[in-house]
Design an enzyme around this catalytic site. Structure first.
Site, PDB file in Angstrom:
ATOM      1  CE  LYS A 129      -1.746   8.982  -1.157  1.00 18.44           C
ATOM      2  NZ  LYS A 129      -0.614   8.608  -2.011  1.00 18.44           N
ATOM      3  CD  GLU A 188      -9.338  -4.386  -4.572  1.00 18.19           C
ATOM      4  OE1 GLU A 188      -9.421  -3.266  -4.615  1.00 18.19           O
ATOM      5  OE2 GLU A 188      -8.569  -4.904  -5.269  1.00 18.19           O
ATOM      6  N   GLY A 196       1.697   5.162  -0.433  1.00 12.14           N
ATOM      7  CA  GLY A 196       0.287   3.715  -0.033  1.00 12.14           C
ATOM      8  C   GLY A 196       1.574   2.440   0.470  1.00 12.14           C
ATOM      9  NE  ARG A 197       5.607   1.466  -4.550  1.00 15.57           N
ATOM     10  CZ  ARG A 197       4.873   2.138  -4.857  1.00 15.57           C
ATOM     11  NH1 ARG A 197       3.096   2.432  -5.341  1.00 15.57           N
ATOM     12  NH2 ARG A 197       5.340   3.022  -6.238  1.00 15.57           N
ATOM     13  CD  GLU A 222       1.832  -1.286  -5.583  1.00 16.47           C
ATOM     14  OE1 GLU A 222       0.880  -2.174  -6.758  1.00 16.47           O
ATOM     15  OE2 GLU A 222       2.021  -0.179  -5.099  1.00 16.47           O
ATOM     16  CG  HIS A 257      10.678 -29.332   4.728  1.00 15.96           C
ATOM     17  ND1 HIS A 257      11.377 -30.797   5.155  1.00 15.96           N
ATOM     18  CD2 HIS A 257      11.043 -28.028   5.812  1.00 15.96           C
ATOM     19  CE1 HIS A 257      11.852 -30.517   6.314  1.00 15.96           C
ATOM     20  NE2 HIS A 257      11.615 -29.134   7.034  1.00 15.96           N
ATOM     21  CE  LYS A 287      -6.474  -0.130  -8.543  1.00 13.55           C
ATOM     22  NZ  LYS A 287      -5.332   1.503  -8.089  1.00 13.55           N
TER      23      LYS A 287
HETATM   24  O1  F6P Z   1      -2.325  -1.398  -5.435  1.00 15.17           O
HETATM   25  C1  F6P Z   1      -2.442  -0.322  -6.464  1.00 15.17           C
HETATM   26  C2  F6P Z   1      -2.270   0.554  -5.096  1.00 15.17           C
HETATM   27  O2  F6P Z   1      -3.066   2.108  -5.486  1.00 15.17           O
HETATM   28  C3  F6P Z   1      -1.640   0.464  -4.240  1.00 15.17           C
HETATM   29  O3  F6P Z   1      -0.451   1.071  -4.244  1.00 15.17           O
HETATM   30  C4  F6P Z   1      -1.778   1.126  -2.803  1.00 15.17           C
HETATM   31  O4  F6P Z   1      -1.585   1.014  -1.386  1.00 15.17           O
HETATM   32  C5  F6P Z   1      -3.422   0.401  -3.204  1.00 15.17           C
HETATM   33  O5  F6P Z   1      -3.497   0.434  -4.278  1.00 15.17           O
HETATM   34  C6  F6P Z   1      -4.277   0.548  -2.209  1.00 15.17           C
HETATM   35  O6  F6P Z   1      -4.454   2.130  -2.527  1.00 15.17           O
HETATM   36  P1  F6P Z   1      -5.784   2.864  -1.108  1.00 15.17           P
HETATM   37  O7  F6P Z   1      -4.792   2.684  -0.007  1.00 15.17           O
HETATM   38  O8  F6P Z   1      -6.057   4.546  -2.293  1.00 15.17           O
HETATM   39  O9  F6P Z   1      -7.165   1.953  -1.131  1.00 15.17           O
END
Ligand code: F6P
Length: 513
Positions: free
Chosen positions: A200, A206, A253-254, A339, A370, A480
């Site tokens: 987003k 990452e 995002g979530r 979150e 288990h 971060k």
């Molecule tokens: O972990 C934080 C966060 O902002 C989440 O809310 C989101 O889903 C994820 O990182 C990925 O963010 P993006 O879609 O901006 O890469």
């Protein structure tokens, strides 16, 4: 009265007093007192069954919880959400994931844009892109790069629904670990691959770290796609304009798998099943929006969570899907719940005086049995559980499936009933440990959509009562920033370490070079 005074409301005091009344009650005794308890304490909607008969509640509890919800203006907050008010106050954003499955009115406009038109156009793009990708016979592998909400939903659905045999294979890359990427680079031929960058913000470290390597590796740069709300950043990165599927700021995002973030689902499982997923969620939306509180499954689930957390004092929730295909559900719900509701200040920034979101964890049954179920049966913590079971087997191995279901039912019964054993205390089970059971008729896209929307609304309900903003996630930021600084330090001047254990560890790590 504003929502943040939850613990000052008379309904809160009444609920706490009722909790005292029930202190010595046992769930088993409630069953004995009411032979029709299951009938009274389960609800059915959207094809799902929500059984809360094994929770430590009576009808008076539900009445009091509903009164509290009413006093907290739950219906008003729901209305604010669906009418596009900026209920994500810290970011001044509306929360409109329900619009993505066509649940909100046609006339809603945000920033001068008609929301429903945007959703329709976006869906058309998802259909077009997914069909093009599936029609390209040379394309054998799709690499989906994203993390958190840009990963967990599509990954869960793709693995839960049987992928179409003719579709390309999907590889999900999320965590900042080179190993999964390394495996993809070694096993996939770049000329047969396509890369989707799902982010987003298009600023997540990452995702961008993977993306830079993959861009150089891809034989054809036109095989680079992006799903993002930051179009300019995707263009600057080198994604062709025609390959960018837009997101809007009103999609959290979530809660975004219903948007173009769900493109991998449409590719791997087919657009029809992506549509069925939306339909299942839409059906749950309609149930959530129109059903009285005491009959409303997400509302009941949310209120029972509040009862367990704030009255009975239980601080965790175990999510136990009895089906291997749902193995990613605990991780998905962990992000969605923790979150959203892992907050300790209210919407006005004042510290809350009561507990908020529980610790969510889980595992598939029977693996959980288990592993950590020992603690759930005999540990000093009482941990409420959600058992998620699927009535029909998705295969012909009926014996397996029947045993699987019997195990789920046995666990919830054992947690509730316990077993006395004075002679051998280590073999005694205290019992009176609550659980809910959610039954899906079958594991198809529709039921899965309904289940995921149920949890979204449950979390909304809890956030509304706690008076917190369930739609921001500032808690992920500090780490971060520190990681970015440390990386700079680590790569530029490793020997110039400051005092402190982090710096000392950095120095130590460098010494292994
Ligand atoms: O972990 C934080 C966060 O902002 C989440 O809310 C989101 O889903 C994820 O990182 C990925 O963010 P993006 O879609 O901006 O890469």
């Amino acid at each position: 009265m504003s929502n943040n005074s939850l613990s000052e409301k008379p309904e809160w005091a009444a609920l706490q007093a009722h909790g005292q009344e029930l202190e010595s009650s046992s769930i088993s005794a409630l069953f004995k007192a009411d032979p029709k308890r299951f009938e009274h304490f389960h609800r059915q909607a959207c094809g799902l069954v929500y059984d809360y008969s094994k929770q430590r509640v009576t009808s008076k509890t539900i009445e009091k919880l509903c009164a509290l919800a009413h006093a907290c203006d739950l219906e008003g907050w729901r209305e604010k959400m669906i009418s596009g008010r900026a209920i994500n106050t810290s970011e001044n954003r509306p929360v409109l994931h329900m619009a993505l499955r066509g649940s909100l009115g046609e006339g809603l406009e945000i920033d001068g844009e008609n929301v429903s038109h945007f959703v329709q156009e976006n869906l058309a793009l998802i259909r077009k892109f997914s069909e093009e990708v599936r029609a390209d016979e040379k394309l054998t592998d799709v690499i989906v790069v994203g993390i958190g909400g840009s990963d967990l939903g599509p990954r869960l659905v793709y693995e839960a629904l049987e992928p179409c045999p003719e579709a390309p294979r999907l590889h999900f890359l999320s965590t900042m670990d080179g190993a999964p990427l390394d495996r993809v680079l070694r096993t996939v031929a770049p000329e047969n691959a396509l890369v989707i960058l799902s982010s987003k913000s298009f600023g997540t470290d990452e995702t961008l770290t993977h993306a830079h390597i993959l861009k150089d590796w891809l034989a054809k740069p036109e095989r680079l796609y992006a799903v993002t709300g930051n179009i300019q950043a995707a263009l600057d990165f080198g994604v062709p304009a025609a390959h960018i599927l837009p997101m809007r700021s009103w999609i959290g995002g979530r809660f975004s798998l219903w948007s173009a973030i769900g493109l991998p689902i449409a590719i791997g499982c087919g657009f029809d099943r992506f549509s069925a997923l939306l339909e299942g969620a839409r059906t749950m939306d309609s149930h959530f929006m129109s059903t009285p509180l005491a009959e409303n499954i997400p509302v009941l689930a949310g209120l029972i969570g509040i009862w367990n957390r704030n009255v009975l004092g239980y601080n965790a929730l175990a999510v136990l899907p009895y089906m291997d295909a749902l193995r990613n559900l605990p991780a998905y719900l962990q992000q969605m719940d923790m979150e959203s509701n892992g907050k300790s200040v209210d919407r006005e920034g004042r510290p809350v005086s009561y507990a908020t979101g529980p610790i969510v964890f889980g595992e598939t049954g029977t693996n959980a049995q288990h592993a950590f179920m020992q603690l759930l049966h005999q540990g000093t913590e009482i941990i409420p559980s959600d058992f998620i079971i699927v009535a029909q087997a998705p295969h012909d191995l009926q014996e397996h499936h029947t045993k699987l279901l019997c195990n789920a039912l046995a666990q919830s019964q054992a947690l509730m009933e316990g077993q006395q054993n004075e002679a051998e205390p280590h073999r005694a089970f205290p019992g009176n440990r609550p659980s809910s059971t959610i039954v899906l008729p079958r594991l198809d896209a529709f039921s899965l959509g309904a289940l995921m929307a149920l949890y979204e609304h449950k979390i909304f309900v809890q956030g509304a009562l706690w008076g917190i903003n369930s739609f921001d996630q500032w808690g992920v930021e500090l780490g971060k920033v520190i990681a970015r600084d440390l990386y700079r330090e680590f790569s530029e001047k490793p020997d110039d370490a400051h005092d402190g254990s982090t710096a000392a560890l950095l120095k130590l790590l460098k010494s292994f070079d």
